[in-house]
Design a protein around this motif. Sequence first.
Motif, PDB file in Angstrom:
ATOM      1  N   ASN A 193       0.807  -1.222   0.000  1.00 12.86           N
ATOM      2  CA  ASN A 193       0.000   0.000   0.000  1.00 12.86           C
ATOM      3  C   ASN A 193       0.839   1.270   0.000  1.00 12.86           C
ATOM      4  N   GLY A 194       2.120   1.165  -0.351  1.00  8.06           N
ATOM      5  CA  GLY A 194       2.990   2.334  -0.339  1.00  8.06           C
ATOM      6  C   GLY A 194       3.238   2.879  -1.735  1.00  8.06           C
ATOM      7  N   ARG A 195       3.660   4.149  -1.849  1.00 11.10           N
ATOM      8  CA  ARG A 195       3.992   4.750  -3.135  1.00 11.10           C
ATOM      9  C   ARG A 195       5.346   4.255  -3.587  1.00 11.10           C
ATOM     10  N   MET A 196       5.420   3.796  -4.813  1.00 13.34           N
ATOM     11  CA  MET A 196       6.668   3.273  -5.340  1.00 13.34           C
ATOM     12  C   MET A 196       7.515   4.390  -5.932  1.00 13.34           C
ATOM     13  N   LEU A 197       8.811   4.315  -5.693  1.00 13.89           N
ATOM     14  CA  LEU A 197       9.735   5.266  -6.300  1.00 13.89           C
ATOM     15  C   LEU A 197       9.936   4.901  -7.766  1.00 13.89           C
ATOM     16  N   LYS A 198       9.953   5.909  -8.619  1.00 13.24           N
ATOM     17  CA  LYS A 198      10.200   5.689 -10.046  1.00 13.24           C
ATOM     18  C   LYS A 198      11.692   5.868 -10.316  1.00 13.24           C
ATOM     19  N   PRO A 226       9.982   0.675  -1.588  1.00  9.75           N
ATOM     20  CA  PRO A 226       9.259   0.222  -2.771  1.00  9.75           C
ATOM     21  C   PRO A 226       9.657   1.029  -3.996  1.00  9.75           C
ATOM     22  N   TYR A 227       9.901   0.354  -5.106  1.00 12.34           N
ATOM     23  CA  TYR A 227      10.368   1.048  -6.298  1.00 12.34           C
ATOM     24  C   TYR A 227       9.947   0.273  -7.545  1.00 12.34           C
ATOM     25  N   LYS A 228      10.074   0.932  -8.675  1.00 11.48           N
ATOM     26  CA  LYS A 228       9.893   0.283  -9.964  1.00 11.48           C
ATOM     27  C   LYS A 228      10.838   0.933 -10.967  1.00 11.48           C
ATOM     28  N   PHE A 229      11.398   0.114 -11.844  1.00 13.85           N
ATOM     29  CA  PHE A 229      12.295   0.625 -12.878  1.00 13.85           C
ATOM     30  C   PHE A 229      11.486   1.135 -14.061  1.00 13.85           C
ATOM     31  N   VAL A 230      11.889   2.305 -14.582  1.00 11.86           N
ATOM     32  CA  VAL A 230      11.247   2.895 -15.756  1.00 11.86           C
ATOM     33  C   VAL A 230      12.351   3.181 -16.776  1.00 11.86           C
ATOM     34  N   SER A 231      12.225   2.596 -17.952  1.00  9.79           N
ATOM     35  CA  SER A 231      13.261   2.764 -18.971  1.00  9.79           C
ATOM     36  C   SER A 231      13.248   4.180 -19.533  1.00  9.79           C
ATOM     37  N   TYR A 232      14.423   4.663 -19.936  1.00  8.46           N
ATOM     38  CA  TYR A 232      14.570   5.989 -20.532  1.00  8.46           C
ATOM     39  C   TYR A 232      15.416   5.847 -21.790  1.00  8.46           C
ATOM     40  N   GLY A 233      14.848   6.170 -22.918  1.00  6.79           N
ATOM     41  CA  GLY A 233      15.539   6.054 -24.191  1.00  6.79           C
ATOM     42  C   GLY A 233      14.736   5.211 -25.167  1.00  6.79           C
ATOM     43  N   ASP A 234      15.090   5.320 -26.474  1.00  9.72           N
ATOM     44  CA  ASP A 234      14.351   4.594 -27.498  1.00  9.72           C
ATOM     45  C   ASP A 234      14.978   3.246 -27.839  1.00  9.72           C
ATOM     46  N   GLY A 235      16.153   2.973 -27.321  1.00 13.95           N
ATOM     47  CA  GLY A 235      16.809   1.704 -27.608  1.00 13.95           C
ATOM     48  C   GLY A 235      17.581   1.677 -28.907  1.00 13.95           C
ATOM     49  N   ASP A 236      17.486   2.729 -29.743  1.00 13.48           N
ATOM     50  CA  ASP A 236      18.215   2.801 -31.007  1.00 13.48           C
ATOM     51  C   ASP A 236      19.528   3.566 -30.869  1.00 13.48           C
ATOM     52  N   GLY A 281      10.897  16.027 -11.503  1.00 11.74           N
ATOM     53  CA  GLY A 281       9.903  15.181 -10.854  1.00 11.74           C
ATOM     54  C   GLY A 281       9.416  14.023 -11.688  1.00 11.74           C
ATOM     55  N   VAL A 282       9.967  13.844 -12.899  1.00 10.26           N
ATOM     56  CA  VAL A 282       9.568  12.699 -13.732  1.00 10.26           C
ATOM     57  C   VAL A 282      10.072  11.406 -13.105  1.00 10.26           C
ATOM     58  N   PHE A 283      11.295  11.430 -12.592  1.00 12.01           N
ATOM     59  CA  PHE A 283      11.877  10.286 -11.901  1.00 12.01           C
ATOM     60  C   PHE A 283      12.254  10.702 -10.483  1.00 12.01           C
ATOM     61  N   ASP A 284      12.238   9.722  -9.567  1.00  9.46           N
ATOM     62  CA  ASP A 284      12.698   9.970  -8.202  1.00  9.46           C
ATOM     63  C   ASP A 284      14.189   9.723  -8.063  1.00  9.46           C
ATOM     64  N   ALA A 285      14.739   8.885  -8.897  1.00  6.42           N
ATOM     65  CA  ALA A 285      16.166   8.582  -8.879  1.00  6.42           C
ATOM     66  C   ALA A 285      16.514   7.930 -10.209  1.00  6.42           C
ATOM     67  N   ALA A 286      17.806   7.660 -10.421  1.00  9.63           N
ATOM     68  CA  ALA A 286      18.267   7.015 -11.646  1.00  9.63           C
ATOM     69  C   ALA A 286      19.378   6.038 -11.299  1.00  9.63           C
ATOM     70  N   VAL A 287      19.400   4.934 -12.027  1.00  4.89           N
ATOM     71  CA  VAL A 287      20.421   3.905 -11.844  1.00  4.89           C
ATOM     72  C   VAL A 287      21.064   3.629 -13.192  1.00  4.89           C
ATOM     73  N   GLY A 288      22.381   3.640 -13.235  1.00  7.93           N
ATOM     74  CA  GLY A 288      23.074   3.361 -14.489  1.00  7.93           C
ATOM     75  C   GLY A 288      24.499   3.855 -14.434  1.00  7.93           C
ATOM     76  N   ASP A 289      25.223   3.677 -15.539  1.00  7.38           N
ATOM     77  CA  ASP A 289      26.610   4.142 -15.619  1.00  7.38           C
ATOM     78  C   ASP A 289      26.611   5.618 -16.003  1.00  7.38           C
ATOM     79  N   ILE A 290      26.240   6.443 -15.044  1.00  8.18           N
ATOM     80  CA  ILE A 290      26.105   7.883 -15.255  1.00  8.18           C
ATOM     81  C   ILE A 290      27.347   8.570 -14.693  1.00  8.18           C
ATOM     82  N   THR A 291      28.119   9.159 -15.562  1.00  8.77           N
ATOM     83  CA  THR A 291      29.349   9.813 -15.148  1.00  8.77           C
ATOM     84  C   THR A 291      29.043  11.035 -14.297  1.00  8.77           C
ATOM     85  N   ILE A 292      29.824  11.218 -13.224  1.00  8.42           N
ATOM     86  CA  ILE A 292      29.651  12.371 -12.339  1.00  8.42           C
ATOM     87  C   ILE A 292      30.406  13.560 -12.934  1.00  8.42           C
TER      88      ILE A 292
END
Length: 574
Positions: free
Chosen positions: A409-414, A456-466, A481-492
């Motif tokens: 019953n909790g809000r999932m992080l995107k 609680p979280y759910k993964f949301v893809s970003y990109g067209d894959g091409d 506010g579109v995403f709550d966080a991001a996971v990936g090889d993101i350079t700092i």
Amino acid sequence: MAFQRASATMIAVWIVVLMVLSKGLSSSGVVSDNSTIPAFVNIGVLYSFNTSVGRMVKTAVQAAVDDVNFDQSILASTKLKASLQEDTKYRGFLSIAEDFVNYFGWREVIAVYGDDDHGRNGIGALGDKLAERRCKISFKAPMTPETTREEITDVLVQVALAESRVIVLHTSTAWGPKVLSVAKSLGMMENGYVWITTTFLSTWLDIGSPLSSDATDDMQGVITLRMYIPDSERKRWFFSRWKNLTTGKTANGSQGLSTYGIFAYDTVYALAHALDAFFKQGNQITFSRDPKLSQLRGDNMHLDAVKIFNEGKLLRKYIYEVNMTGVSGLFKYTSDGNLVNPAYEIINVIGTGTRRVGYWSNYTGLSIVPPEALYSKPPNRSSASQKLLPVLWPGETTHRPRGWVFPNNGRMLKIGVPKRVSYREFVSQVQGTDMFKGFCIDVFLSAVNLLPYAVPYKFVSYGDGDSNPSNTELVRLITAGVFDAAVGDITITTERTKMVDFTQPYIESGLVVVASVKKTDSNAWAFLTPFTPMMWTVTAVFFLLVGAVVWILEHRLNDDFRGPPKQQMVTILW
């Protein structure tokens, strides 16, 4: 926390003393001479006697009154008379759940309790103590004292939907076991759950002992607490006498005895000692009318008939000065109004009985050594000194439960995940699913599993894959506010750190050399691949040049380098 002001109100909890008569102040008083010591003193006992605990307390109080009246060393010329008054608002005090929750590293608990003063005040105190250790009550589930099995089911269904699996049950023996029975039927006594109950359960177990397997099946792995009473000759004597007092009163032959009954017995004795000291100092029991209440004459409540015990504060002073050895051990108050050296046993329900897994006291905290063995040593409440024996948790496991699950019953992080076409070893979407895999995903999941609370979280893809998406744009979408966080090889980078916070780097490339890689077939002549035509030519020239240099140096001195030109050429090549 268990004894937070509890000992200071021990008399109030067990016996509300209503001084009814003194010399010449009661129509029922019997005064034999002109002394200030009355022939008898009435004490009122306020308790819920319709419960199993109440019946035990009633027997203990009556036994204590008889013993005091028989003992000529206390109140020799004064007798006690007990007036038993029914109290449906049974009161008690909370257990040491906060010491216990912190020991196992849990951060959130669920409180299931009776919706009355006893329950609300106890859970309020628990919440304050948990907050001191950066823990909290994440969900409160009150139940009315007259709750039915259907109402209990409705409440526990809501509890099951929450994320925390650490449940503190604070109630009475009247319906506490029923809650555990409903929880068992709902599958809430399985692996992963933690049930901590206040002293009602140990009292229920002690009074009903020995219990059948059917009676304890609903509470396997539950942790409860029992007020600790050191073993002594007087304790063994009282248990033996208790059997004689209660034989034939239950189907099992004798009524069970819990620590509540022992403290009730000692409380009567403590009051008798206080009254004895009170009268020996020449004090009298007197009453007066409150002029404010006298103005209410004629009111239907007849408050004008209420009288004030004038020496109440003085008697309380003598109560706090009591220093005796009772069935419960040393019965003495400290300067701040608490019982000296209070302690609990921590009990684990296993099979048809219980197993003690440790002790708790204000002096030592959690330990596996009886508290009295540590009183002679300096107090040590450090984390390293806190110890308990292994606990058998619900589901018959000795592995410490994590204490939480992902809530329904909790809000999932995107969580935004770049849908890349290169470096797919770091992050990539599983073909035909909404799932992701890769090193970055593994790091994220490992970090989440180490948390002492649910995320609680759910993964949301970003990109067209091409083509590879812009990581800078992905970071910007977090600020939007579109995403709550991001996971990936993101350079700092400096630009991105101005928009969001990054975790500590878990991959660091350092200085590298980048070169193109050309795929070639390997064979036995692969070692000749670096020898290009230009390299062959250069090698041949140097081959001849070296030979010529050697011939020049050796021609005049070495006969092998002389002769016909043909011979000299062969020598040079050789």
